[in-house]
Design a protein around this motif. Sequence first.
Motif, PDB file in Angstrom:
ATOM      1  N   HIS A 140      -3.359   1.034  -2.927  1.00  0.00           N
ATOM      2  CA  HIS A 140      -2.383   0.875  -1.855  1.00  0.00           C
ATOM      3  C   HIS A 140      -1.393   2.030  -1.803  1.00  0.00           C
ATOM      4  O   HIS A 140      -0.955   2.430  -0.716  1.00  0.00           O
ATOM      5  CB  HIS A 140      -1.630  -0.447  -2.016  1.00  0.00           C
ATOM      6  CG  HIS A 140      -2.415  -1.634  -1.561  1.00  0.00           C
ATOM      7  ND1 HIS A 140      -3.196  -2.370  -2.415  1.00  0.00           N
ATOM      8  CD2 HIS A 140      -2.572  -2.190  -0.329  1.00  0.00           C
ATOM      9  CE1 HIS A 140      -3.788  -3.337  -1.735  1.00  0.00           C
ATOM     10  NE2 HIS A 140      -3.433  -3.250  -0.464  1.00  0.00           N
TER      11      HIS A 140
ATOM     12  N   ASP B  81      -5.754  -8.440   0.979  1.00  0.00           N
ATOM     13  CA  ASP B  81      -5.759  -6.987   0.789  1.00  0.00           C
ATOM     14  C   ASP B  81      -5.044  -6.625  -0.509  1.00  0.00           C
ATOM     15  O   ASP B  81      -5.492  -5.749  -1.253  1.00  0.00           O
ATOM     16  CB  ASP B  81      -5.069  -6.316   1.983  1.00  0.00           C
ATOM     17  CG  ASP B  81      -5.219  -4.802   1.962  1.00  0.00           C
ATOM     18  OD1 ASP B  81      -6.321  -4.327   2.238  1.00  0.00           O
ATOM     19  OD2 ASP B  81      -4.219  -4.125   1.648  1.00  0.00           O
TER      20      ASP B  81
ATOM     21  N   GLY C 265     -10.233   0.495   0.983  1.00  0.00           N
ATOM     22  CA  GLY C 265      -9.656  -0.280  -0.108  1.00  0.00           C
ATOM     23  C   GLY C 265     -10.692  -0.961  -0.961  1.00  0.00           C
ATOM     24  O   GLY C 265     -10.683  -0.854  -2.187  1.00  0.00           O
TER      25      GLY C 265
ATOM     26  N   SER D 168      -5.404  -2.280  -7.510  1.00  0.00           N
ATOM     27  CA  SER D 168      -4.832  -2.570  -6.195  1.00  0.00           C
ATOM     28  C   SER D 168      -3.577  -1.743  -5.945  1.00  0.00           C
ATOM     29  O   SER D 168      -3.378  -1.208  -4.848  1.00  0.00           O
ATOM     30  CB  SER D 168      -4.500  -4.064  -6.090  1.00  0.00           C
ATOM     31  OG  SER D 168      -4.033  -4.381  -4.801  1.00  0.00           O
TER      32      SER D 168
ATOM     33  N   GLY E 136      -8.155  -4.325  -1.167  1.00  0.00           N
ATOM     34  CA  GLY E 136      -8.760  -3.928   0.093  1.00  0.00           C
ATOM     35  C   GLY E 136      -9.149  -5.150   0.890  1.00  0.00           C
ATOM     36  O   GLY E 136      -9.222  -6.259   0.362  1.00  0.00           O
ATOM     37  N   GLY E 137      -9.392  -4.975   2.172  1.00  0.00           N
ATOM     38  CA  GLY E 137      -9.801  -6.084   3.007  1.00  0.00           C
ATOM     39  C   GLY E 137      -9.046  -6.195   4.309  1.00  0.00           C
ATOM     40  O   GLY E 137      -9.448  -6.940   5.205  1.00  0.00           O
ATOM     41  N   TRP E 138      -7.950  -5.462   4.453  1.00  0.00           N
ATOM     42  CA  TRP E 138      -7.183  -5.514   5.706  1.00  0.00           C
ATOM     43  C   TRP E 138      -8.066  -5.107   6.883  1.00  0.00           C
ATOM     44  O   TRP E 138      -8.132  -5.814   7.895  1.00  0.00           O
ATOM     45  CB  TRP E 138      -5.965  -4.603   5.594  1.00  0.00           C
ATOM     46  CG  TRP E 138      -5.181  -4.476   6.867  1.00  0.00           C
ATOM     47  CD1 TRP E 138      -5.232  -3.442   7.768  1.00  0.00           C
ATOM     48  CD2 TRP E 138      -4.238  -5.419   7.401  1.00  0.00           C
ATOM     49  NE1 TRP E 138      -4.377  -3.684   8.814  1.00  0.00           N
ATOM     50  CE2 TRP E 138      -3.748  -4.888   8.620  1.00  0.00           C
ATOM     51  CE3 TRP E 138      -3.757  -6.646   6.973  1.00  0.00           C
ATOM     52  CZ2 TRP E 138      -2.808  -5.539   9.393  1.00  0.00           C
ATOM     53  CZ3 TRP E 138      -2.814  -7.304   7.754  1.00  0.00           C
ATOM     54  CH2 TRP E 138      -2.349  -6.753   8.953  1.00  0.00           C
TER      55      TRP E 138
ATOM     56  N   GLU F 287      -1.353  -1.188   9.141  1.00  0.00           N
ATOM     57  CA  GLU F 287      -1.843  -1.035   7.768  1.00  0.00           C
ATOM     58  C   GLU F 287      -0.898  -0.174   6.929  1.00  0.00           C
ATOM     59  O   GLU F 287      -0.764  -0.372   5.723  1.00  0.00           O
ATOM     60  CB  GLU F 287      -3.240  -0.415   7.784  1.00  0.00           C
ATOM     61  CG  GLU F 287      -3.874  -0.311   6.400  1.00  0.00           C
ATOM     62  CD  GLU F 287      -5.271   0.273   6.449  1.00  0.00           C
ATOM     63  OE1 GLU F 287      -5.996   0.151   5.442  1.00  0.00           O
ATOM     64  OE2 GLU F 287      -5.637   0.860   7.492  1.00  0.00           O
TER      65      GLU F 287
END
Length: 507
Positions: free
Chosen positions: A305, A401, A283, A301, A406-408, A434
Amino acid sequence: MSTTAGEERDELVQPKEHNTLFPIFLKLENLNLLLVGGGNVALEKLRAIFQNTPKAKVKLVGREVIPAVEKFLTEHQVPFEQRAFRVEDLSGVDLVIIAINEKAVSAEIQRECKEKGILANVADTPDFCDFYLGSVVQKGNLKIAISTNGKSPTIAKRVKDVLNDTFPNEIDEVLENMEKIRNTLEGDFSDKVRQLNDITTVLAVKTEPETPRHKKTVQTILYVAASICLMVLGHLLFSYITYDHVNTATTWVTNQFDENLLIYMLGGFIAQMIDGALGMAYGVSATTFLLSFGISPAAASASVHTSEIFTSGVSGLMHLRFGNVNNKLFRNLLLPGVVGAITGAYILSSLEDYSHFLKPIVSAYTLVLGLIIIRKALLPKIKKKKTKNIGILAIIGGFLDSIGGGGWGPIVTSTLLAGGRNARYTIGSVNLAEFFVAFSSSVTFILFLGMNHFQIILGLILGGSIAAPIAARLASKLPVKTIMIIVGLVVILVSLYNIYRIAPKLL
C-alpha cells in the motif's frame, strides 16, 4: 379578408436557417489550383493547403509577395509570379482562391471564374464564394472539416480546438486496426456492416457528463486531501529523522541494497507488468509474491500500500487531468473506501503476532481473487444490472484490500463494470479513490507497526518503475483475456503453495 388561426400561425412561423453546404473532400494533388495574392492571408491559405495536401498542385500570382510567402513557396517548390492577375491565368485551372485586399478586383476575378465555370473562393467575402475553407481537425487518417456557413471562422477555430483535445492521437491506430478487421471479414455487405457495428458499439456508449462545477469540486477535494496527506507524511517522516539518524543515514541506505532488494524489485516488476496489462491486480500480485518469500501479511500489505501511494497517485491525477473521473461516483467511493481500508489495516496490524494464522487466511483470499480474475476472463456477456449500494461495495473493497494487500481494483472495478457502468469513468474514478484508500491504509500501518519495511517498499517502487513503460507498450500488443487467465492461474498456484507450506505448522 379574414384569415384562420392556422393560417396566421403559418405566416408567423418562419423556417429556421440551416447550413445547406454540401461537404466534400478534394484530392488537390489531382487538381490545378490558382492562388491570387501574396500577403498574410495568402500565407494562411498556403499553410492550410499544404498541411492537408503536401503534394497539391498550386500556382500563385500576386502583385506584392511578402518575404514569408516567398520563403514558403520556395521551400515547397511552388511556381509563382510577382505581378497583377491576368485572365489568361485561369487557363487549365480547376479552383481559384482569391486572397487580396481589393474587393472590386476580387469581384472581377470571381466574375471571370464564373463565366469559365471555375469554382472560386474570395477570402472574407462569403457572398462571392462557391466553396469555403473550413477549419480542419486531423488525427492521422481521421479528418473532420468544420463549417459555420460563413458566419464565424472564429467559432470554427474554437470548435476545432475542442475536437483536437477530445480525440486522442491513438485514434489513427484504431482506424488502422479497423481496416485490418474489415479486410478479414467474410460474408456479403450486410454481414460485414453488422459485424463492424457489433465491434464499434462500445464507441457509442453514453458517457456521463461532468459540469465545470463538479470538476472544480473534485479538484478542490483532491488538493485539500493532497495537502493533508503531505502534512501527515511530513510529520511521520521528520519524526523519524533526528540529528543522530542523519549521521548514519548514508550507511543505512547503502545496507538496503542487497540480494533481498533484488527479490523485492522482481516482485514490483511482475506486479506492475500485470497491472499495466490489466489495469488491476497490482496489490494481489505483489502480496502473493511477498507472502511466498516469508513476509508477514501485515508487512506485505503495508509495503504494497505504501508503494501504491506513488503509482495510484500518478494514475489518479492523469485520469482527473483527462476528464475520466465521475464526480458523484468518486464521492460515493471515497469515504466508505477509506473507512474500510483503515478498519482492515487496524485489524491486521493488531493481529501481527498471529501472522502464522493469518497467512493461510490471506492466501485463501488471494486464491479467491485469482478465481475471480479467471471468471471475469471466461464469463460470457450477460445482461447487466446497475450496481446499487456503492458505499457498501467501497467499504468491503477497502477492508479486503488492507487485509489481503490487494483487491480494491478486482473487487470494486469489476463489480461496477459488471453492473453496466461506463468503463472510462469507472476506471478513472476507482483509480483516483484508490490513492486515498492506499494512503489511509499505509498511514494506519505506519502508526501501529512503524516504518520497518523500507527495503520492501523501495524494491517494489524500483521494480514497478522499470516495468511501467514496458507494460504500457505490451498492453496494446497482448490479448487481455489470455493475460487475465495466466495471472489468475499464477495467483491461484502461488496461493495454494503458500497454504500447503503453512498448513502443516498449524496442525
